[in-house]
Write a protein that holds these residues in place. Sequence first.
Motif, PDB file in Angstrom:
ATOM      1  N   CYS A 143       0.853  -1.189   0.000  1.00  0.00           N
ATOM      2  CA  CYS A 143       0.000   0.000   0.000  1.00  0.00           C
ATOM      3  C   CYS A 143       0.888   1.238   0.000  1.00  0.00           C
ATOM      4  O   CYS A 143       1.805   1.363   0.807  1.00  0.00           O
ATOM      5  N   CYS A 144       0.617   2.165  -0.905  1.00  0.00           N
ATOM      6  CA  CYS A 144       1.416   3.398  -1.001  1.00  0.00           C
ATOM      7  C   CYS A 144       0.844   4.512  -0.123  1.00  0.00           C
ATOM      8  O   CYS A 144       1.424   5.588  -0.038  1.00  0.00           O
ATOM      9  N   GLU A 145      -0.312   4.257   0.509  1.00  0.00           N
ATOM     10  CA  GLU A 145      -0.981   5.214   1.399  1.00  0.00           C
ATOM     11  C   GLU A 145      -1.300   6.534   0.699  1.00  0.00           C
ATOM     12  O   GLU A 145      -1.191   7.602   1.292  1.00  0.00           O
ATOM     13  N   SER A 146      -1.700   6.446  -0.574  1.00  0.00           N
ATOM     14  CA  SER A 146      -2.087   7.635  -1.338  1.00  0.00           C
ATOM     15  C   SER A 146      -3.600   7.748  -1.484  1.00  0.00           C
ATOM     16  O   SER A 146      -4.079   8.690  -2.094  1.00  0.00           O
ATOM     17  N   GLY A 147      -4.332   6.777  -0.952  1.00  0.00           N
ATOM     18  CA  GLY A 147      -5.789   6.804  -1.060  1.00  0.00           C
ATOM     19  C   GLY A 147      -6.295   6.365  -2.417  1.00  0.00           C
ATOM     20  O   GLY A 147      -7.261   6.923  -2.930  1.00  0.00           O
ATOM     21  N   CYS A 148      -5.651   5.376  -3.011  1.00  0.00           N
ATOM     22  CA  CYS A 148      -6.050   4.872  -4.331  1.00  0.00           C
ATOM     23  C   CYS A 148      -7.524   4.459  -4.330  1.00  0.00           C
ATOM     24  O   CYS A 148      -8.018   3.879  -3.359  1.00  0.00           O
ATOM     25  N   ARG A 149      -8.200   4.757  -5.412  1.00  0.00           N
ATOM     26  CA  ARG A 149      -9.631   4.477  -5.543  1.00  0.00           C
ATOM     27  C   ARG A 149      -9.961   3.001  -5.326  1.00  0.00           C
ATOM     28  O   ARG A 149     -10.984   2.658  -4.750  1.00  0.00           O
ATOM     29  N   HIS A 150      -9.105   2.091  -5.788  1.00  0.00           N
ATOM     30  CA  HIS A 150      -9.372   0.657  -5.701  1.00  0.00           C
ATOM     31  C   HIS A 150      -8.409  -0.062  -4.757  1.00  0.00           C
ATOM     32  O   HIS A 150      -8.062  -1.220  -4.983  1.00  0.00           O
ATOM     33  N   CYS A 151      -7.998   0.606  -3.693  1.00  0.00           N
ATOM     34  CA  CYS A 151      -7.019   0.041  -2.758  1.00  0.00           C
ATOM     35  C   CYS A 151      -7.521  -1.265  -2.140  1.00  0.00           C
ATOM     36  O   CYS A 151      -8.546  -1.282  -1.457  1.00  0.00           O
ATOM     37  N   PRO A 152      -6.797  -2.381  -2.375  1.00  0.00           N
ATOM     38  CA  PRO A 152      -7.205  -3.655  -1.782  1.00  0.00           C
ATOM     39  C   PRO A 152      -6.698  -3.830  -0.354  1.00  0.00           C
ATOM     40  O   PRO A 152      -6.995  -4.826   0.287  1.00  0.00           O
ATOM     41  N   TYR A 153      -5.937  -2.872   0.146  1.00  0.00           N
ATOM     42  CA  TYR A 153      -5.325  -2.983   1.468  1.00  0.00           C
ATOM     43  C   TYR A 153      -6.120  -2.262   2.550  1.00  0.00           C
ATOM     44  O   TYR A 153      -5.716  -2.245   3.702  1.00  0.00           O
ATOM     45  N   GLY A 154      -7.227  -1.640   2.171  1.00  0.00           N
ATOM     46  CA  GLY A 154      -8.111  -1.022   3.149  1.00  0.00           C
ATOM     47  C   GLY A 154      -7.647   0.322   3.666  1.00  0.00           C
ATOM     48  O   GLY A 154      -8.099   0.760   4.724  1.00  0.00           O
ATOM     49  N   TYR A 155      -6.757   0.998   2.965  1.00  0.00           N
ATOM     50  CA  TYR A 155      -6.267   2.296   3.433  1.00  0.00           C
ATOM     51  C   TYR A 155      -7.323   3.374   3.227  1.00  0.00           C
ATOM     52  O   TYR A 155      -7.943   3.459   2.181  1.00  0.00           O
ATOM     53  N   ASN A 156      -7.529   4.188   4.260  1.00  0.00           N
ATOM     54  CA  ASN A 156      -8.470   5.296   4.197  1.00  0.00           C
ATOM     55  C   ASN A 156      -7.675   6.587   4.354  1.00  0.00           C
ATOM     56  O   ASN A 156      -7.138   6.873   5.423  1.00  0.00           O
ATOM     57  N   ALA A 157      -7.581   7.372   3.281  1.00  0.00           N
ATOM     58  CA  ALA A 157      -6.788   8.606   3.305  1.00  0.00           C
ATOM     59  C   ALA A 157      -7.381   9.650   4.242  1.00  0.00           C
ATOM     60  O   ALA A 157      -6.644  10.470   4.804  1.00  0.00           O
ATOM     61  N   LYS A 158      -8.680   9.624   4.453  1.00  0.00           N
ATOM     62  CA  LYS A 158      -9.320  10.625   5.320  1.00  0.00           C
ATOM     63  C   LYS A 158      -8.933  10.422   6.783  1.00  0.00           C
ATOM     64  O   LYS A 158      -8.770  11.380   7.521  1.00  0.00           O
ATOM     65  N   THR A 159      -8.820   9.163   7.193  1.00  0.00           N
ATOM     66  CA  THR A 159      -8.486   8.878   8.589  1.00  0.00           C
ATOM     67  C   THR A 159      -7.028   8.433   8.769  1.00  0.00           C
ATOM     68  O   THR A 159      -6.589   8.223   9.893  1.00  0.00           O
ATOM     69  N   ASN A 160      -6.313   8.257   7.641  1.00  0.00           N
ATOM     70  CA  ASN A 160      -4.930   7.810   7.651  1.00  0.00           C
ATOM     71  C   ASN A 160      -4.770   6.467   8.376  1.00  0.00           C
ATOM     72  O   ASN A 160      -3.853   6.272   9.166  1.00  0.00           O
ATOM     73  N   THR A 161      -5.698   5.543   8.114  1.00  0.00           N
ATOM     74  CA  THR A 161      -5.665   4.228   8.745  1.00  0.00           C
ATOM     75  C   THR A 161      -5.893   3.131   7.705  1.00  0.00           C
ATOM     76  O   THR A 161      -6.446   3.375   6.644  1.00  0.00           O
ATOM     77  N   GLN A 162      -5.457   1.907   8.049  1.00  0.00           N
ATOM     78  CA  GLN A 162      -5.734   0.739   7.238  1.00  0.00           C
ATOM     79  C   GLN A 162      -6.641  -0.189   8.021  1.00  0.00           C
ATOM     80  O   GLN A 162      -6.479  -0.367   9.226  1.00  0.00           O
ATOM     81  N   ASN A 163      -7.587  -0.795   7.327  1.00  0.00           N
ATOM     82  CA  ASN A 163      -8.510  -1.732   7.975  1.00  0.00           C
ATOM     83  C   ASN A 163      -8.067  -3.139   7.768  1.00  0.00           C
ATOM     84  O   ASN A 163      -7.515  -3.532   6.841  1.00  0.00           O
TER      85      ASN A 163
END
Length: 53
Positions: free
Chosen positions: A33-53
């Motif tokens: 995960c590059c933590e850029s908030g990709c539209r189709h991120c399969p890693y669950g990263y949320n750019a708004k909260t800066n967290t991964q699920n």
Amino acid sequence: MKERIPLEEGDYYLSEQGYKVFTEKYLLKRGYCCESGCRHCPYGYNAKTNTQN
């Protein structure tokens, strides 16, 4: 420097604005995960909260 992965058919599509949008298939192939908030991120990263699920 990260390994460069060649693009194949199905790795991205063009948005209405003409930008490349990477698909989940490509992001999984990339392997992290590059933590850029990709539209189709399969890693669950949320750019708004800066967290991964």
